[in-house]
Design a protein around this motif. Structure first.
Motif, PDB file in Angstrom:
ATOM      1  N   ASP A 199       0.881  -1.174   0.000  1.00 45.24           N
ATOM      2  CA  ASP A 199       0.000   0.000   0.000  1.00 45.24           C
ATOM      3  C   ASP A 199       0.915   1.218   0.000  1.00 45.24           C
ATOM      4  OD1 ASP A 199      -2.410   1.414   0.084  1.00 45.24           O
ATOM      5  OD2 ASP A 199      -2.295   1.603   2.270  1.00 45.24           O
ATOM      6  N   LEU A 200       1.222   1.690  -1.193  1.00 39.16           N
ATOM      7  CA  LEU A 200       2.386   2.544  -1.411  1.00 39.16           C
ATOM      8  C   LEU A 200       2.137   4.010  -1.081  1.00 39.16           C
ATOM      9  CD1 LEU A 200       3.196   0.810  -4.752  1.00 39.16           C
ATOM     10  CD2 LEU A 200       4.679   0.756  -2.756  1.00 39.16           C
ATOM     11  N   PRO A 201       3.192   4.719  -0.649  1.00 38.22           N
ATOM     12  CA  PRO A 201       3.076   6.174  -0.469  1.00 38.22           C
ATOM     13  C   PRO A 201       2.729   6.812  -1.808  1.00 38.22           C
ATOM     14  CG  PRO A 201       5.379   5.465  -0.350  1.00 38.22           C
ATOM     15  CD  PRO A 201       4.540   4.223  -0.347  1.00 38.22           C
ATOM     16  N   CYS A 202       1.792   7.751  -1.779  1.00 36.13           N
ATOM     17  CA  CYS A 202       1.270   8.293  -3.036  1.00 36.13           C
ATOM     18  C   CYS A 202       0.961   9.780  -2.875  1.00 36.13           C
ATOM     19  CB  CYS A 202       0.017   7.522  -3.462  1.00 36.13           C
ATOM     20  SG  CYS A 202      -1.376   7.699  -2.318  1.00 36.13           S
ATOM     21  N   ASN A 213       4.684  16.300  -7.936  1.00 36.72           N
ATOM     22  CA  ASN A 213       4.616  15.337  -6.830  1.00 36.72           C
ATOM     23  C   ASN A 213       4.084  13.987  -7.309  1.00 36.72           C
ATOM     24  OD1 ASN A 213       4.896  14.605  -4.052  1.00 36.72           O
ATOM     25  ND2 ASN A 213       2.671  14.774  -3.831  1.00 36.72           N
ATOM     26  N   VAL A 214       3.128  14.017  -8.238  1.00 38.03           N
ATOM     27  CA  VAL A 214       2.628  12.771  -8.818  1.00 38.03           C
ATOM     28  C   VAL A 214       3.774  12.010  -9.481  1.00 38.03           C
ATOM     29  CG1 VAL A 214       1.165  11.795 -10.641  1.00 38.03           C
ATOM     30  CG2 VAL A 214       0.252  13.550  -9.112  1.00 38.03           C
ATOM     31  N   GLU A 215       4.608  12.726 -10.237  1.00 38.44           N
ATOM     32  CA  GLU A 215       5.741  12.097 -10.912  1.00 38.44           C
ATOM     33  C   GLU A 215       6.736  11.539  -9.893  1.00 38.44           C
ATOM     34  OE1 GLU A 215       8.396  10.860 -13.989  1.00 38.44           O
ATOM     35  OE2 GLU A 215       6.235  11.162 -13.795  1.00 38.44           O
ATOM     36  N   LEU A 216       6.979  12.303  -8.840  1.00 37.63           N
ATOM     37  CA  LEU A 216       7.874  11.832  -7.788  1.00 37.63           C
ATOM     38  C   LEU A 216       7.341  10.545  -7.162  1.00 37.63           C
ATOM     39  CD1 LEU A 216      10.382  12.491  -5.981  1.00 37.63           C
ATOM     40  CD2 LEU A 216       8.781  13.663  -4.448  1.00 37.63           C
ATOM     41  N   ARG A 262       8.904   6.701  -7.202  1.00 37.00           N
ATOM     42  CA  ARG A 262       9.172   6.065  -5.905  1.00 37.00           C
ATOM     43  C   ARG A 262       8.454   4.729  -5.810  1.00 37.00           C
ATOM     44  NH1 ARG A 262       6.731   9.451  -2.279  1.00 37.00           N
ATOM     45  NH2 ARG A 262       8.563  10.793  -2.047  1.00 37.00           N
ATOM     46  N   GLN A 263       7.216   4.685  -6.277  1.00 36.87           N
ATOM     47  CA  GLN A 263       6.439   3.439  -6.236  1.00 36.87           C
ATOM     48  C   GLN A 263       7.112   2.347  -7.060  1.00 36.87           C
ATOM     49  OE1 GLN A 263       2.993   5.350  -7.705  1.00 36.87           O
ATOM     50  NE2 GLN A 263       2.369   6.156  -5.709  1.00 36.87           N
ATOM     51  N   ARG A 264       7.606   2.694  -8.229  1.00 39.41           N
ATOM     52  CA  ARG A 264       8.310   1.712  -9.065  1.00 39.41           C
ATOM     53  C   ARG A 264       9.576   1.213  -8.369  1.00 39.41           C
ATOM     54  NH1 ARG A 264       7.880   3.789 -15.401  1.00 39.41           N
ATOM     55  NH2 ARG A 264       5.596   3.907 -15.442  1.00 39.41           N
ATOM     56  N   ARG A 265      10.297   2.126  -7.754  1.00 38.11           N
ATOM     57  CA  ARG A 265      11.527   1.740  -7.067  1.00 38.11           C
ATOM     58  C   ARG A 265      11.222   0.782  -5.919  1.00 38.11           C
ATOM     59  NH1 ARG A 265      13.223   2.123  -1.821  1.00 38.11           N
ATOM     60  NH2 ARG A 265      12.473   4.281  -1.677  1.00 38.11           N
ATOM     61  N   ILE A 266      10.185   1.065  -5.154  1.00 37.71           N
ATOM     62  CA  ILE A 266       9.847   0.217  -4.012  1.00 37.71           C
ATOM     63  C   ILE A 266       9.460  -1.189  -4.477  1.00 37.71           C
ATOM     64  CG2 ILE A 266       8.144  -0.134  -2.167  1.00 37.71           C
ATOM     65  CD1 ILE A 266       8.098   2.931  -1.817  1.00 37.71           C
ATOM     66  N   ILE A 267       8.626  -1.263  -5.516  1.00 39.01           N
ATOM     67  CA  ILE A 267       8.197  -2.576  -6.009  1.00 39.01           C
ATOM     68  C   ILE A 267       9.376  -3.355  -6.584  1.00 39.01           C
ATOM     69  CG2 ILE A 267       6.743  -3.785  -7.682  1.00 39.01           C
ATOM     70  CD1 ILE A 267       5.224  -2.632  -5.310  1.00 39.01           C
ATOM     71  N   GLU A 308      -0.044   6.748 -11.216  1.00 35.82           N
ATOM     72  CA  GLU A 308       0.353   6.018 -10.011  1.00 35.82           C
ATOM     73  C   GLU A 308      -0.364   4.677  -9.882  1.00 35.82           C
ATOM     74  OE1 GLU A 308       0.846   8.580  -6.380  1.00 35.82           O
ATOM     75  OE2 GLU A 308      -0.141  10.050  -7.687  1.00 35.82           O
ATOM     76  N   ASN A 309      -1.323   4.418 -10.747  1.00 38.76           N
ATOM     77  CA  ASN A 309      -2.118   3.201 -10.639  1.00 38.76           C
ATOM     78  C   ASN A 309      -1.903   2.285 -11.842  1.00 38.76           C
ATOM     79  OD1 ASN A 309      -3.054   4.095  -8.156  1.00 38.76           O
ATOM     80  ND2 ASN A 309      -4.880   5.051  -9.001  1.00 38.76           N
ATOM     81  N   ASP A 310      -2.793   2.322 -12.806  1.00 44.75           N
ATOM     82  CA  ASP A 310      -2.704   1.389 -13.936  1.00 44.75           C
ATOM     83  C   ASP A 310      -1.380   1.483 -14.694  1.00 44.75           C
ATOM     84  OD1 ASP A 310      -5.075   0.131 -13.493  1.00 44.75           O
ATOM     85  OD2 ASP A 310      -6.063   0.792 -15.333  1.00 44.75           O
ATOM     86  N   ASP A 311      -0.864   2.710 -14.851  1.00 39.21           N
ATOM     87  CA  ASP A 311       0.395   2.852 -15.598  1.00 39.21           C
ATOM     88  C   ASP A 311       1.537   2.144 -14.881  1.00 39.21           C
ATOM     89  OD1 ASP A 311      -0.991   4.309 -17.433  1.00 39.21           O
ATOM     90  OD2 ASP A 311      -0.038   6.240 -16.996  1.00 39.21           O
ATOM     91  N   ASN A 312       1.563   2.240 -13.562  1.00 39.66           N
ATOM     92  CA  ASN A 312       2.619   1.550 -12.812  1.00 39.66           C
ATOM     93  C   ASN A 312       2.435   0.034 -12.832  1.00 39.66           C
ATOM     94  OD1 ASN A 312       4.354   3.581 -12.125  1.00 39.66           O
ATOM     95  ND2 ASN A 312       3.704   3.764  -9.993  1.00 39.66           N
TER      96      ASN A 312
END
Length: 472
Positions: free
Chosen positions: A196-199, A219-222, A226-231, A255-259
């Motif tokens: 459940d990622l920081p968003c 911030n969305v891009e950041l 970050r979400q990709r790095r964590i996964i 941050e959702n479907d694209d990731n």
């Protein structure tokens, strides 16, 4: 004032009409919902036949359709001033968040006949809502054949997580305070990972106007990166064929479907499509989207992926065999172990760590040792401490679902006295039982006192005391 860029991004994700509904919902009152601790709820109902959900809050709560034992409340109580909240009878949690663990439960069904312990990682777990729900689902479907690693990278939030887990009272859990990359030392280990990622926090807009003001595409891009790095960092620790639940409390596609699409393409996975009949939950290309204005909660995105490749592109370049150190805790003397075993129902290994005795469920003791390199900040159940050669029961023992109620004399408190106990005051009450007493409110244990005759000294840990004025 809604950011025009946010309105554009939201419209791209859900369509113009849906976006308008969401934006209009930001001016409405947030919902209030709670989820009961099933085992403690059943104990309370058995000990007090007149008890029901309606009597607890003085209203008729509406059930949440995708979560067992969960309800909407008409008004938000002052939870801090309810002793039953401190006893771990229930957990206040947004109803949208509960949908993620509803999806988790559907995955857990496939492990019901497993003979091995099911290993689960809640990667970004604070403050603990999803972890406590995971524990409930595992306890119901798997009995004691599971271990949950509940992790939080931010130290202050990890302390809050540990407190909420302790209230819930399930011992099949280790709490860690580490970065996702640390789990690479445990390749192909976990059966289910919940991330459940920081968003960018669009699900906070109704509760927090500041969140609206701080939203930006930058911030969305950041967050997306970050979400990709964590996964990518945690991916090597997931078994091939096992599941990752990808979740955020935001609504945009980046941050959702694209990731999720990026994970499918780069890490080796396939999507597990949702099958449900909830008309207000929107199906996206890869997951489910809960939007405020359509559901009562604040919103959530959730997708499930199954790992299809054993290759680990983010793994360490030279992953050597793990050199396991001996656990930092040691098993205790047989006489002490026999004494402590009277406090709990079930089979435990008792170990000493710092100034505390811990009870580790016997069936997960090997896992406890296996994960010792992570240096958990909380393991199993903190049961007692030794002071002046006297074993003093620790507060978490009182909150345990496995507590042996016959091990201690019980001192039932009024609500006023229960709150004074939770303020960590000495209680000016007498009881015929000298020494350690278990204190309870409405037959729900809260902690321990030591009766010295004229008063009862309070054994609640200093950091757990209520700081709010209890007289208002």
């Amino acid at each position: 004032m809604i950011n025009s860029e946010f309105k554009r991004v939201l419209t791209e994700a859900v369509g113009e009409d849906n976006a308008l509904t969401v934006i209009n919902s930001f001016d409405t009152k947030p919902s209030v919902s709670i989820r009961f601790n099933h085992n403690k709820f059943e104990h309370l109902r058995q000990s007090n036949q007149s008890f029901d959900v309606n009597s607890l809050f003085g209203e008729s709560p509406a059930p949440i359709e995708w979560s067992k034992n969960a309800y909407f409340l008409e008004q938000r109580p002052v939870f801090t001033l309810d002793p039953l909240y401190h006893a771990g009878l229930y957990y206040p949690q947004d109803s949208s968040s509960m949908f993620v663990t509803h999806r988790f439960r559907s995955l857990l069904e496939s492990y019901k006949n497993s003979s091995d312990n099911v290993r689960i990682l809640d990667l970004c777990a604070a403050p603990g809502g999803k972890s406590t729900d995971i524990l409930s689902h595992c306890r119901e479907l798997l009995g004691d054949r599971f271990i949950l690693l509940s992790n939080e990278v931010i130290k202050s939030r990890a302390s809050l997580l540990a407190e909420n887990i302790a209230r819930w009272g399930d011992a099949n859990v280790l709490i860690t305070n580490t970065d996702a990359k640390t789990f690479q030392q445990y390749p192909s280990t976990f059966d289910i990972i919940l991330a459940d990622l920081p968003c960018s926090g669009e699900g906070m807009f109704r509760k927090n106007e500041k969140a609206q003001q701080e939203w930006s595409l930058a911030n969305v891009e950041l967050c997306r990166l970050r979400q990709r790095r964590i996964i990518a960092d945690v991916w090597p620790s997931l078994k091939e064929g096992a599941y990752l639940i990808y979740s955020t409390c935001t609504f945009n596609k980046m941050e959702n479907d694209d990731n999720v699409a990026w994970i499918l393409e780069n890490l080796g996975a396939e999507i597990v499509l949702s099958s449900h009949s909830y008309k207000d939950v929107i199906s996206t290309e890869y997951g489910d989207l809960l939007l405020p204005g359509f559901v009562a909660g604040e919103g959530q995105y959730c997708a499930i992926l199954r790992k299809t490749s054993s290759s680990n592109p983010a793994a360490m370049s030279n992953p050597a065999d793990i050199k396991y150190k001996k656990p930092v805790s040691l098993t205790i003397k047989k006489e002490e172990s026999q004494l402590l075993s009277r406090y709990l129902i079930g089979d435990y290994v008792f170990v000493e760590k710092s100034d505390l005795y811990l009870a580790i469920p016997e069936k997960i003791y090997a896992d406890y040792q296996y994960f010792s390199n992570l240096h958990p900040i909380y393991s199993g159940l903190a049961i007692a401490s030794m002071k002046a050669k006297e074993i003093i029961p620790y507060a978490d023992l009182a909150l345990s679902q496995a507590l042996n109620y016959s091990a201690f004399p019980i001192l039932e408190l009024s609500k006023d006295m229960a709150l004074r106990f939770l303020k960590r005051e000495a209680l000016p009450i007498s009881t015929p039982h000298k020494g350690i007493n278990l204190v309870s409110y409405n037959n729900m244990p809260l902690g321990f006192v030591k009766n010295i005759g004229s008063r009862c000294n309070n054994l609640l840990p200093q950091l757990r005391k209520i700081r709010m004025d209890i007289n208002n």
